[in-house]
Design a protein around this motif. Structure first.
Motif, PDB file in Angstrom:
ATOM      1  N   VAL A  35       1.247 -33.420 -43.471  1.00 46.49           N
ATOM      2  CA  VAL A  35       2.467 -34.176 -43.175  1.00 46.49           C
ATOM      3  C   VAL A  35       3.265 -33.466 -42.088  1.00 46.49           C
ATOM      4  CG1 VAL A  35       4.709 -34.875 -44.114  1.00 46.49           C
ATOM      5  CG2 VAL A  35       2.615 -35.348 -45.395  1.00 46.49           C
ATOM      6  N   LEU A  36       3.379 -32.154 -42.188  1.00 44.95           N
ATOM      7  CA  LEU A  36       4.097 -31.386 -41.161  1.00 44.95           C
ATOM      8  C   LEU A  36       3.395 -31.469 -39.812  1.00 44.95           C
ATOM      9  CD1 LEU A  36       5.198 -28.255 -43.205  1.00 44.95           C
ATOM     10  CD2 LEU A  36       6.669 -30.038 -42.247  1.00 44.95           C
ATOM     11  N   GLU A  38       1.485 -33.912 -38.698  1.00 45.96           N
ATOM     12  CA  GLU A  38       1.720 -35.266 -38.178  1.00 45.96           C
ATOM     13  C   GLU A  38       3.122 -35.385 -37.577  1.00 45.96           C
ATOM     14  OE1 GLU A  38       1.055 -38.082 -41.327  1.00 45.96           O
ATOM     15  OE2 GLU A  38      -1.044 -37.492 -41.557  1.00 45.96           O
ATOM     16  N   THR A  39       4.098 -34.849 -38.279  1.00 50.13           N
ATOM     17  CA  THR A  39       5.484 -34.919 -37.815  1.00 50.13           C
ATOM     18  C   THR A  39       5.679 -34.124 -36.536  1.00 50.13           C
ATOM     19  OG1 THR A  39       6.244 -35.223 -40.080  1.00 50.13           O
ATOM     20  CG2 THR A  39       7.887 -34.491 -38.473  1.00 50.13           C
ATOM     21  N   HIS A  43       6.682 -35.594 -32.927  1.00 52.26           N
ATOM     22  CA  HIS A  43       7.862 -35.080 -32.226  1.00 52.26           C
ATOM     23  C   HIS A  43       7.498 -34.641 -30.808  1.00 52.26           C
ATOM     24  CE1 HIS A  43      11.672 -33.186 -31.439  1.00 52.26           C
ATOM     25  NE2 HIS A  43      11.026 -32.090 -31.097  1.00 52.26           N
TER      26      HIS A  43
END
Length: 161
Positions: A35-36, A38-39, A43
């Motif tokens: 998840v991190l 992907e984020t 960004h």
């Protein structure tokens, strides 16, 4: 490797565990790392100084005083970025709008942030796709749709990265 501890309420933890299980993760740590990643990747794409196409979707209550007018004013003020708007009535109170956008990443991101920060806008989500502009396509070619070729007359092609 570093250990990071986070706190979350029970509902969020349960939703995250369901997501991790649905995606087949063996542990919360593996799911959180992805998840991190992907984020962070998203960004970086959004923070680039390039060009993009994007879809911004959001829900709002149309009874909120002046909401529809404020959203329309923002769209008109950024007419160079907004390609189209789709407006859907979800129920007696709520509307879903989807904007198709095209332009410099920073400008598209700014418009998205401005709209989703409006009081009364909920569930805002930007799907941004970085692209390259390919110039020099002043030629005819067939796209296989039986159109027998068409001219771009100097308009650049947009190629997703």
């Amino acid at each position: 490797m570093q250990r990071v501890t986070i706190s979350m309420d029970d509902a969020l933890a349960e939703a995250f565990d369901t997501l991790a299980e649905t995606r087949g993760y063996a542990s919360r740590s593996e799911a959180m790392r992805d998840v991190l990643r992907e984020t962070i990747t998203a960004h970086r794409t959004e923070a680039s100084d390039g060009y993009c196409v994007a879809n911004l979707s959001y829900v709002y209550n149309h009874h909120e005083r002046g909401m529809a007018a404020r959203l329309m004013t923002l769209q008109h003020a950024h007419h160079d970025l907004v390609l189209s708007t789709t407006h859907i009535h979800l129920d007696h109170d709520d509307c879903l709008e989807t904007l198709m956008l095209k332009g410099p990443v920073a400008a598209v991101r700014h418009l998205s942030d401005t709209i989703t920060a409006e009081r009364g806008v909920r569930h805002g989500l930007l799907n941004l796709i970085a692209v390259n502009l390919v110039h020099g396509h002043d030629h005819s070619h067939d796209h296989g749709h039986g159109d027998n070729g068409h001219r771009h007359d100097g308009q650049p092609h947009i190629k997703p990265l």
